[in-house]
Write an enzyme that holds these catalytic residues in place. Structure first.
Site, PDB file in Angstrom:
ATOM      1  N   PRO A  13       0.853  -1.195   0.000  1.00 36.24           N
ATOM      2  CA  PRO A  13       0.000   0.000   0.000  1.00 36.24           C
ATOM      3  C   PRO A  13       0.886   1.240   0.000  1.00 36.24           C
ATOM      4  O   PRO A  13       1.815   1.334   0.806  1.00 36.24           O
ATOM      5  CB  PRO A  13      -0.775  -0.104   1.327  1.00 36.24           C
ATOM      6  CG  PRO A  13      -0.009  -1.057   2.179  1.00 36.24           C
ATOM      7  CD  PRO A  13       0.799  -1.934   1.270  1.00 36.24           C
ATOM      8  N   MET A  14       0.616   2.183  -0.894  1.00 33.21           N
ATOM      9  CA  MET A  14       1.421   3.410  -0.930  1.00 33.21           C
ATOM     10  C   MET A  14       0.508   4.596  -1.224  1.00 33.21           C
ATOM     11  O   MET A  14      -0.076   4.691  -2.300  1.00 33.21           O
ATOM     12  CB  MET A  14       2.509   3.305  -2.010  1.00 33.21           C
ATOM     13  CG  MET A  14       3.625   2.334  -1.633  1.00 33.21           C
ATOM     14  SD  MET A  14       4.910   2.217  -2.892  1.00 33.21           S
ATOM     15  CE  MET A  14       4.143   1.184  -4.109  1.00 33.21           C
ATOM     16  N   GLN A  66      -6.593  -1.154   3.049  1.00 29.45           N
ATOM     17  CA  GLN A  66      -5.865  -0.904   4.293  1.00 29.45           C
ATOM     18  C   GLN A  66      -6.531   0.204   5.094  1.00 29.45           C
ATOM     19  O   GLN A  66      -6.756   1.301   4.579  1.00 29.45           O
ATOM     20  CB  GLN A  66      -4.419  -0.516   4.033  1.00 29.45           C
ATOM     21  CG  GLN A  66      -3.646  -0.489   5.347  1.00 29.45           C
ATOM     22  CD  GLN A  66      -2.244   0.033   5.232  1.00 29.45           C
ATOM     23  OE1 GLN A  66      -2.026   1.176   4.817  1.00 29.45           O
ATOM     24  NE2 GLN A  66      -1.286  -0.788   5.607  1.00 29.45           N
ATOM     25  N   CYS A  96       2.696   3.056   9.964  1.00 28.31           N
ATOM     26  CA  CYS A  96       2.918   4.418   9.473  1.00 28.31           C
ATOM     27  C   CYS A  96       3.432   5.316  10.605  1.00 28.31           C
ATOM     28  O   CYS A  96       2.814   5.398  11.664  1.00 28.31           O
ATOM     29  CB  CYS A  96       1.625   4.998   8.900  1.00 28.31           C
ATOM     30  SG  CYS A  96       1.867   6.675   8.300  1.00 28.31           S
ATOM     31  N   HIS A 167       7.123  -5.005   7.729  1.00 27.90           N
ATOM     32  CA  HIS A 167       8.138  -4.110   7.148  1.00 27.90           C
ATOM     33  C   HIS A 167       9.364  -4.248   8.053  1.00 27.90           C
ATOM     34  O   HIS A 167       9.332  -3.853   9.219  1.00 27.90           O
ATOM     35  CB  HIS A 167       7.604  -2.677   7.119  1.00 27.90           C
ATOM     36  CG  HIS A 167       8.554  -1.703   6.497  1.00 27.90           C
ATOM     37  ND1 HIS A 167       8.253  -0.374   6.335  1.00 27.90           N
ATOM     38  CD2 HIS A 167       9.809  -1.847   5.989  1.00 27.90           C
ATOM     39  CE1 HIS A 167       9.274   0.251   5.748  1.00 27.90           C
ATOM     40  NE2 HIS A 167      10.226  -0.620   5.545  1.00 27.90           N
ATOM     41  N   GLY A 208      10.122  -4.565   2.564  1.00 26.02           N
ATOM     42  CA  GLY A 208      11.172  -3.571   2.831  1.00 26.02           C
ATOM     43  C   GLY A 208      12.407  -3.818   1.980  1.00 26.02           C
ATOM     44  O   GLY A 208      13.070  -4.840   2.141  1.00 26.02           O
ATOM     45  N   GLY A 209      12.654  -2.902   1.046  1.00 26.60           N
ATOM     46  CA  GLY A 209      13.908  -2.936   0.288  1.00 26.60           C
ATOM     47  C   GLY A 209      14.036  -4.070  -0.711  1.00 26.60           C
ATOM     48  O   GLY A 209      15.139  -4.313  -1.213  1.00 26.60           O
ATOM     49  N   ARG A 230       8.175   0.282  -3.556  1.00 26.81           N
ATOM     50  CA  ARG A 230       8.730   1.263  -4.488  1.00 26.81           C
ATOM     51  C   ARG A 230       9.265   0.635  -5.775  1.00 26.81           C
ATOM     52  O   ARG A 230       9.055   1.180  -6.862  1.00 26.81           O
ATOM     53  CB  ARG A 230       9.838   2.063  -3.782  1.00 26.81           C
ATOM     54  CG  ARG A 230       9.272   3.017  -2.753  1.00 26.81           C
ATOM     55  CD  ARG A 230      10.326   3.500  -1.785  1.00 26.81           C
ATOM     56  NE  ARG A 230      10.768   2.443  -0.885  1.00 26.81           N
ATOM     57  CZ  ARG A 230      11.617   2.618   0.106  1.00 26.81           C
ATOM     58  NH1 ARG A 230      12.138   3.801   0.316  1.00 26.81           N
ATOM     59  NH2 ARG A 230      11.956   1.601   0.888  1.00 26.81           N
TER      60      ARG A 230
HETATM   61  C1  LIG Z   1       4.909   7.010  -1.241  1.00 30.74           C
HETATM   62  C2  LIG Z   1       4.710   5.926  -0.225  1.00 30.74           C
HETATM   63  C3  LIG Z   1       3.507   5.854   0.445  1.00 30.74           C
HETATM   64  C4  LIG Z   1       3.287   4.835   1.394  1.00 30.74           C
HETATM   65  N1  LIG Z   1       2.059   4.713   1.978  1.00 30.74           N
HETATM   66  C5  LIG Z   1       1.814   3.648   2.785  1.00 30.74           C
HETATM   67  C6  LIG Z   1       0.500   3.372   3.275  1.00 30.74           C
HETATM   68  O1  LIG Z   1      -0.476   4.059   2.949  1.00 30.74           O
HETATM   69  N2  LIG Z   1       0.349   2.298   4.106  1.00 30.74           N
HETATM   70  C7  LIG Z   1       1.404   1.490   4.462  1.00 30.74           C
HETATM   71  O2  LIG Z   1       1.215   0.512   5.208  1.00 30.74           O
HETATM   72  N3  LIG Z   1       2.637   1.725   4.001  1.00 30.74           N
HETATM   73  C8  LIG Z   1       2.860   2.755   3.156  1.00 30.74           C
HETATM   74  N4  LIG Z   1       4.103   2.919   2.630  1.00 30.74           N
HETATM   75  C9  LIG Z   1       5.164   1.982   2.986  1.00 30.74           C
HETATM   76  C10 LIG Z   1       5.182   0.802   1.997  1.00 30.74           C
HETATM   77  O3  LIG Z   1       3.978   0.075   2.068  1.00 30.74           O
HETATM   78  C11 LIG Z   1       6.363  -0.139   2.311  1.00 30.74           C
HETATM   79  O4  LIG Z   1       6.193  -0.681   3.587  1.00 30.74           O
HETATM   80  C12 LIG Z   1       7.720   0.569   2.241  1.00 30.74           C
HETATM   81  O5  LIG Z   1       7.802   1.413   1.104  1.00 30.74           O
HETATM   82  C13 LIG Z   1       8.859  -0.446   2.195  1.00 30.74           C
HETATM   83  O6  LIG Z   1       8.738  -1.281   1.079  1.00 30.74           O
HETATM   84  P1  LIG Z   1       9.621  -1.050  -0.262  1.00 30.74           P
HETATM   85  O7  LIG Z   1      11.051  -0.906   0.179  1.00 30.74           O
HETATM   86  O8  LIG Z   1       9.391  -2.277  -1.093  1.00 30.74           O
HETATM   87  O9  LIG Z   1       9.127   0.203  -0.902  1.00 30.74           O
HETATM   88  C14 LIG Z   1       4.316   3.915   1.687  1.00 30.74           C
HETATM   89  C15 LIG Z   1       5.526   4.010   0.979  1.00 30.74           C
HETATM   90  C16 LIG Z   1       5.715   4.985   0.024  1.00 30.74           C
HETATM   91  C17 LIG Z   1       7.025   5.023  -0.755  1.00 30.74           C
END
Ligand SMILES: Cc1cc2nc3c(=O)[nH]c(=O)nc-3n(C[C@H](O)[C@H](O)[C@H](O)COP(=O)(O)O)c2cc1C
Length: 323
Positions: A13-14, A66, A96, A167, A208-209, A230
């Site tokens: 979720p982002m 979510q 968050c 995460h 994460g990552g 990401r």
């Molecule tokens: C722009 C952005 C918005 C995010 N919004 C949420 C969100 O609404 N809810 C959530 O649980 N995590 C949110 N995250 C965190 C991501 O879900 C994830 O846990 C975090 O980016 C690590 O994963 P990654 O390294 O694969 O990006 C957000 C991350 C980004 C980059």
């Protein structure tokens, strides 16, 4: 509650990113990924009457919503509403770290309140038939030990929830922005692997990552699922290899050009329904990732947004993709 849904590959979720349009695009690329909405706070649903935030496309399934909140009655009300809307799962955000979210007493600060989290989840689960899951961190602030995480999970699992998305970083509530909180606290994948060993009955999804499908493969030897955020947004086309690499199914996704055209058809339909062109088009930026004309592709998208000119520039946009 046990669930037959396949969460081997999830897209994280982002906020501002994984809206219904982005999820539609991702679903064109992989039929197997599990999708999640951006976090939606119970307050905005109930008191802001923003139920339109729950809108999604039928094609998106499987898709989880979510929620962010910690008031049990509000979470019950929103869970019921989400189930009625047709979501496949409800996920509670306990990760968050933003100031706004802390003030509302939800998100990562709930890592310090495992009994409350457990109560929220069990009430949510009792209110609906679809599965309820949690997305959390390893710990917060100076609570960095594996024992802290183990204790949190031991208590929360009493809710009956058995789907844990972790995460693999601590959240730092004072001093780091949400963006820094996604990069600075070190990743500790070994904590998540150990959780799976200590709680084999739980479905553990690591986040994460994670940059690509090869990394995912290594994680999948140790846990039940991976969640990519990401990297999937920045380069959505990499998801096309999930089917052949992990399910022995030939990918139905032939080319970026084909995805582009299908998505533009969708955008044209949605514009007529009043959706915002810019919001929909920006999700295409990543499609040209790594291509020779990636920059020109992005510039052309901006031009299309500015002039509201999909029809006129469709062909040119397609030609800027290499295949
Ligand atoms: C722009 C952005 C918005 C995010 N919004 C949420 C969100 O609404 N809810 C959530 O649980 N995590 C949110 N995250 C965190 C991501 O879900 C994830 O846990 C975090 O980016 C690590 O994963 P990654 O390294 O694969 O990006 C957000 C991350 C980004 C980059």
């Amino acid at each position: 509650m046990s669930s037959l849904l396949d969460r081997k590959f999830c897209v994280a979720p982002m906020m501002q990113y994984t809206d219904m349009h982005d999820r539609y695009l991702l679903r064109l690329i992989s039929k197997k990924i599990f999708l999640y909405t951006e976090m939606i706070s119970t307050g905005s649903l109930i008191y802001g009457k923003c139920y339109d935030q729950l809108e999604f496309n039928n094609e998106e399934h499987p898709v989880g919503v979510q929620l962010g909140g910690s008031d049990i009655n509000d979470l019950i009300e929103c869970s019921k509403k989400c189930e009625q809307y047709g979501y496949d799962e409800i996920n509670l955000n306990v990760g968050c770290p933003s100031d706004r979210v802390q003030k509302g007493k939800f998100g990562a600060c709930l890592m310090l309140e495992p009994h409350l989290v457990s109560e929220c989840l069990s009430n949510m689960q009792n209110a609906v038939k679809i599965p309820v899951s949690i997305k959390c961190r390893l710990g917060i602030d100076n609570h960095e030990s594996y024992e802290f995480l183990h204790n949190f999970i031991s208590i929360v699992k009493n809710s009956g929830t058995n789907i844990f998305i972790i995460h693999a970083r601590n959240g730092i509530l004072n001093g780091l922005s949400p963006r820094q909180n996604r990069n600075i606290p070190p990743l500790k994948y070994e904590y998540v692997y150990k959780l799976k060993k200590d709680f084999p009955e739980l479905e553990i999804i690591i986040n994460g990552g994670i940059k690509n499908l090869d990394d995912s493969k290594n994680h999948l030897d140790k846990v039940d699922g991976v969640m990519i955020g990401r990297a999937a947004y920045d380069n959505p086309f990499m998801l096309k290899d999930i089917e052949p690499m992990f399910y022995d199914i030939k990918s139905q996704t032939n080319s970026k050009k084909e995805i582009l055209n299908l998505y533009l058809e969708y955008v044209e339909e949605k514009i007529d329904q009043g959706h915002n062109l810019s919001r929909m088009m920006k999700h295409l930026f990543g499609l040209s990732r790594g291509d020779k004309y990636a920059k020109s592709f992005r510039i052309k998208i901006l031009e299309i947004i500015k002039n509201n000119s999909i029809k006129e520039h469709k062909k040119e946009l397609e030609e800027l993709l290499v295949y």
